[in-house]
Enzyme design. Structure first.
Site, PDB file in Angstrom:
ATOM      1  CG  ASP A  82      -1.898   1.104   1.287  1.00 31.62           C
ATOM      2  OD1 ASP A  82      -2.318   1.573   0.210  1.00 31.62           O
ATOM      3  OD2 ASP A  82      -2.277   1.517   2.403  1.00 31.62           O
ATOM      4  CG  HIS A  83      -0.464   4.949   0.083  1.00 30.93           C
ATOM      5  ND1 HIS A  83      -0.782   5.876  -0.886  1.00 30.93           N
ATOM      6  CD2 HIS A  83      -1.612   4.689   0.752  1.00 30.93           C
ATOM      7  CE1 HIS A  83      -2.064   6.180  -0.796  1.00 30.93           C
ATOM      8  NE2 HIS A  83      -2.593   5.468   0.176  1.00 30.93           N
ATOM      9  CD  GLU A 133      -3.090   8.352  -4.628  1.00 26.00           C
ATOM     10  OE1 GLU A 133      -3.233   9.506  -4.156  1.00 26.00           O
ATOM     11  OE2 GLU A 133      -2.782   7.367  -3.934  1.00 26.00           O
ATOM     12  N   GLY A 205      -9.323   5.387   1.869  1.00 25.75           N
ATOM     13  CA  GLY A 205     -10.032   6.138   2.892  1.00 25.75           C
ATOM     14  C   GLY A 205     -11.396   5.579   3.231  1.00 25.75           C
ATOM     15  CG  ASN A 226      -6.787   0.831   0.007  1.00 30.11           C
ATOM     16  OD1 ASN A 226      -7.216   0.021  -0.808  1.00 30.11           O
ATOM     17  ND2 ASN A 226      -5.549   1.295  -0.034  1.00 30.11           N
ATOM     18  CB  VAL A 227     -10.764  -0.544   5.550  1.00 28.67           C
ATOM     19  CG1 VAL A 227     -11.184  -0.229   6.979  1.00 28.67           C
ATOM     20  CG2 VAL A 227     -11.938  -0.347   4.597  1.00 28.67           C
TER      21      VAL A 227
END
Length: 279
Positions: A82-83, A133, A205, A226-227
């Site tokens: 992630d990211h 992204e 988010g 995403n959580v």
């Protein structure tokens, strides 16, 4: 079941009309809670970790922990970076056998974002799904906020996806990282992005968005939500409640097991919210 590629999770969800949750882990309790919820619902899922959350363990530990727990699970699950804010993070996750990757250079200029994302695509074998992204998502990820937030420009979407060769596109359409009470999806903008995108969309988010909005996302080409904050808060709250009930509590295993239950309940509720058809 061994970990599967992000491609397989996307394909399974698309063919079955489902939306995959992408739940961030950090430790054994979070992992156990996520997988228990996956087993209850049977929905293909991403388990993920951001570079900011491997400082304690490293990517290899996360891989070992997740893959071991999934060995007895029949639901397809991908392990996702992630990211990934740098190519070094991408390389480290790939070296640890992650099966899905996000490159995030969304705060850079459009041209630089493409250039970095193309390099990430080149690092990833074809069987590894790549998320990129376009538009910079606001809010805070692990107390880190972007210098600026910007919405996704629909006119750039097709060119960006084609230039990068990404398999999923993370978008900024009113969603924000963390708990943001006034975060709301701009569904008109999301519809424009969906129309322009040749690949499925990702909404970050998920913790801060109202349930009624989360339940609509599957109608707009979104395949992954995403959580993270919800899960972390559930664990911290569970430990805090145990301490408040008994400041001399010394049974770490009992408190940890209670945290797993709390995380499982949160993840299951989110998966069912994303997928009204399974309720």
């Amino acid at each position: 079941m061994p970990l599967v590629s992000g491609h397989e999770v996307i394909s399974e969800c698309t063919s079955r009309g489902l939306l995959a949750g992408a739940f961030n882990t950090t430790n054994i309790e979070t992992t156990m809670g996520i997988v228990a919820a996956i087993e209850r619902t049977g929905v293909p899922t991403f388990i993920q970790v951001a570079p900011t959350n491997v400082a304690l363990s490293g990517y290899e530990y996360i891989y070992d922990m997740v893959s071991r727990r999934l060995a007895s699970t029949d639901v397809p699950v991908a392990l996702h970076l992630d990211h990934g804010k740098s190519l070094d993070a991408v390389e480290a996750a790939l070296a640890a056998d992650f099966t899905s990757i996000m490159i995030d250079d969304s705060e850079a200029s459009y041209e630089d974002n493409i250039a970095t994302s193309v390099k990430a695509r080149a690092l990833c074998p074809p069987e590894i799904a790549l998320e990129a992204e376009l538009g910079s998502i606001g809010g805070k990820e692990d107390d880190v906020a972007p210098e600026f937030a910007s919405t996704t420009d629909p006119s750039q979407v097709a060119h960006f996806v084609d230039a990068v060769g990404c398999d999923m596109l993370a978008v900024s359409v009113g969603n924000q990282h963390g708990f943001v009470p006034n975060a709301r999806i701009d569904f008109d903008l999301l519809a424009q992005v969906q129309e322009a995108s040749p690949v499925p969309l990702v909404v970050h988010g998920g913790s801060g968005l109202p349930d009624e909005q989360l339940a609509r996302l599957h109608q707009f080409g979104v395949v992954k939500v995403n959580v993270a904050s919800d899960l972390r808060n559930a664990m911290i709250r569970s430990f805090g409640e145990a301490y408040n009930a008994n400041p001399k509590e010394a049974s770490l295993i009992r408190v940890s097991k209670n945290a797993v239950v709390a995380i499982t309940d949160v993840v299951e509720a989110r998966i069912r919210t994303f997928n009204p058809s399974i309720n």
